[in-house]
Write an enzyme that holds these catalytic residues in place. Structure first.
Site, PDB file in Angstrom:
ATOM      1  N   PRO A 173       4.273  -6.559  -3.145  1.00 51.48           N
ATOM      2  CA  PRO A 173       5.674  -6.864  -3.307  1.00 51.48           C
ATOM      3  C   PRO A 173       6.306  -7.332  -2.022  1.00 51.48           C
ATOM      4  O   PRO A 173       6.275  -6.641  -1.019  1.00 51.48           O
ATOM      5  CB  PRO A 173       6.267  -5.522  -3.725  1.00 51.48           C
ATOM      6  CG  PRO A 173       5.231  -4.498  -3.380  1.00 51.48           C
ATOM      7  CD  PRO A 173       4.083  -5.172  -2.775  1.00 51.48           C
ATOM      8  N   GLU A 174       6.900  -8.478  -2.070  1.00 52.09           N
ATOM      9  CA  GLU A 174       7.741  -8.941  -0.985  1.00 52.09           C
ATOM     10  C   GLU A 174       9.194  -8.740  -1.436  1.00 52.09           C
ATOM     11  O   GLU A 174       9.426  -8.142  -2.485  1.00 52.09           O
ATOM     12  CB  GLU A 174       7.433 -10.414  -0.676  1.00 52.09           C
ATOM     13  CG  GLU A 174       5.954 -10.658  -0.387  1.00 52.09           C
ATOM     14  CD  GLU A 174       5.633 -12.105  -0.035  1.00 52.09           C
ATOM     15  OE1 GLU A 174       6.501 -12.787   0.529  1.00 52.09           O
ATOM     16  OE2 GLU A 174       4.515 -12.549  -0.337  1.00 52.09           O
ATOM     17  N   HIS A 191      -3.776   6.098 -12.119  1.00 51.66           N
ATOM     18  CA  HIS A 191      -3.035   5.747 -10.901  1.00 51.66           C
ATOM     19  C   HIS A 191      -1.533   5.988 -11.020  1.00 51.66           C
ATOM     20  O   HIS A 191      -0.769   5.472 -10.231  1.00 51.66           O
ATOM     21  CB  HIS A 191      -3.330   4.299 -10.516  1.00 51.66           C
ATOM     22  CG  HIS A 191      -4.787   4.064 -10.250  1.00 51.66           C
ATOM     23  ND1 HIS A 191      -5.480   4.732  -9.265  1.00 51.66           N
ATOM     24  CD2 HIS A 191      -5.685   3.275 -10.857  1.00 51.66           C
ATOM     25  CE1 HIS A 191      -6.745   4.341  -9.277  1.00 51.66           C
ATOM     26  NE2 HIS A 191      -6.901   3.459 -10.243  1.00 51.66           N
ATOM     27  N   LYS A 196       9.587 -18.041  21.858  1.00 53.75           N
ATOM     28  CA  LYS A 196       8.366 -17.505  21.248  1.00 53.75           C
ATOM     29  C   LYS A 196       7.291 -18.579  21.129  1.00 53.75           C
ATOM     30  O   LYS A 196       7.515 -19.646  20.573  1.00 53.75           O
ATOM     31  CB  LYS A 196       8.673 -16.951  19.852  1.00 53.75           C
ATOM     32  CG  LYS A 196       9.495 -15.695  19.865  1.00 53.75           C
ATOM     33  CD  LYS A 196       8.982 -14.701  18.845  1.00 53.75           C
ATOM     34  CE  LYS A 196       9.759 -13.399  18.859  1.00 53.75           C
ATOM     35  NZ  LYS A 196       9.714 -12.722  20.155  1.00 53.75           N
TER      36      LYS A 196
END
Length: 286
Positions: free
Chosen positions: A2-3, A99, A161
């Site tokens: 899941p994002e 589960h 960066k």
DNA sequence: AGTTGCACCTGGCTGC
DNA sequence: TGCAGCCAGGTGCAAC
């Protein structure tokens, strides 16, 4: 799994079922997931009323009417389903629920079941006043769907960066909630190479380049579209009613290596960056 | 400081 | 049909 869009989809489903309800029964069927459960986990939850269900980054946060917040993370394979409670919550070892690790019975008669085959998820109880400064949260970056996320913010975060755009976008201490799928998809939409240095989106005076502004815009767009689609269901992700998300049908590069790019006709490539698969089009992502 | 690699787990798929 | 090998949406930590 899941994002941000998947977690937000789950949040919306759970919010409708849980907010305002009390936890009438809680069953924890194993001592740990990724981390051990808190001491007396069930005991501390029973009788609590859920006042709100929030999301921060990929975390779900249930505000309880006592002094604690319940933190839940889905890891890679966690899911919640909502069903009608019929009888007591089954113990461990029950057929077809190998589960199912946690269940909450609500005062409304609903049962919320947490299932997580890989057990990379976890739950935590934190005193509400300390929650923002807790180690899990104090270093978490900006919300990409929040008001303050734009090209200028991206420029500030990426200035100087040298690391790749892919790695910088996955860094949860900079931007919170993006994962492998949505980074690949956003970079394709923005026409930016995942290998480009993150700092290359920043002008010398620190202001955002047009690329930075575009990238911030498409990140927001791809996340909003994915949330509207109920997230992406590759294998584990389900909405709390069991339905699948369908944003996976809108992927332009993720999982499409060797297929032609829909924008330029070039071949979608798969490379490894920091040990993870990156999908992009070498033709139109520069 | 910034990166990379690995570890944590199970399950599903591929190829022999 | 079986099995070994590889891969997976995340994250934290040890090691360079």
């Amino acid at each position: 799994m899941p994002e941000l869009p998947e977690v937000e989809t789950v949040r919306r489903g759970l919010e409708a079922a849980m907010v305002g309800a009390r936890l009438a029964a809680v069953k924890q069927r194993r001592p740990d997931l990724r981390f051990p459960f808190p001491e007396r986990f069930a005991e501390r939850l029973i009788g609590q009323r859920v006042e709100a269900l929030r999301r921060r980054a990929k975390y779900l946060i249930a505000d309880l009417d006592g002094a604690e917040v319940l933190i839940m993370h889905l890891g890679m394979s966690g899911s919640f389903r909502i069903e009608q409670a019929r009888g007591p919550i089954p113990g461990a070892g029950v057929k077809n629920s190998l589960h199912d690790h946690v269940a909450f019975d609500l005062s409304t008669g609903a049962r919320i079941v947490y299932n997580d085959p890989r057990r990379f998820g976890f739950m935590q109880l934190i005193p509400r006043p300390e929650f923002a400064g807790h180690p899990l949260f104090h270093n978490i970056g900006i919300e990409p769907l929040g008001d303050e996320f734009d090209g200028a913010t991206l420029a500030r975060l990426f200035a100087g960066k040298t690391t790749s755009l892919k790695a910088a976008l996955l860094d949860q201490t900079l931007i919170a909630g993006l994962g492998n799928i949505y980074v690949c998809e956003a970079l394709h939409r923005a026409g930016l190479s995942p290998r480009r240095a993150a700092g290359s989106l920043v002008r010398k005076d620190g202001t955002p380049s047009a690329r930075a502004t575009r990238l911030a815009r498409v990140i927001r767009a791809v996340l909003n579209e994915a949330v509207a689609a109920g997230g992406s269901s590759l294998r584990d992700h389900r909405k709390t009613d069991g339905a699948l998300g369908y944003f996976q049908h809108s992927f332009r590069v993720y999982g499409r290596d060797l297929e032609p790019c829909a924008r330029c006709g070039g071949a979608v490539r798969r490379i490894a960056q920091a040990g993870r698969a990156t999908f992009y089009c070498g033709g139109c992502q520069r």
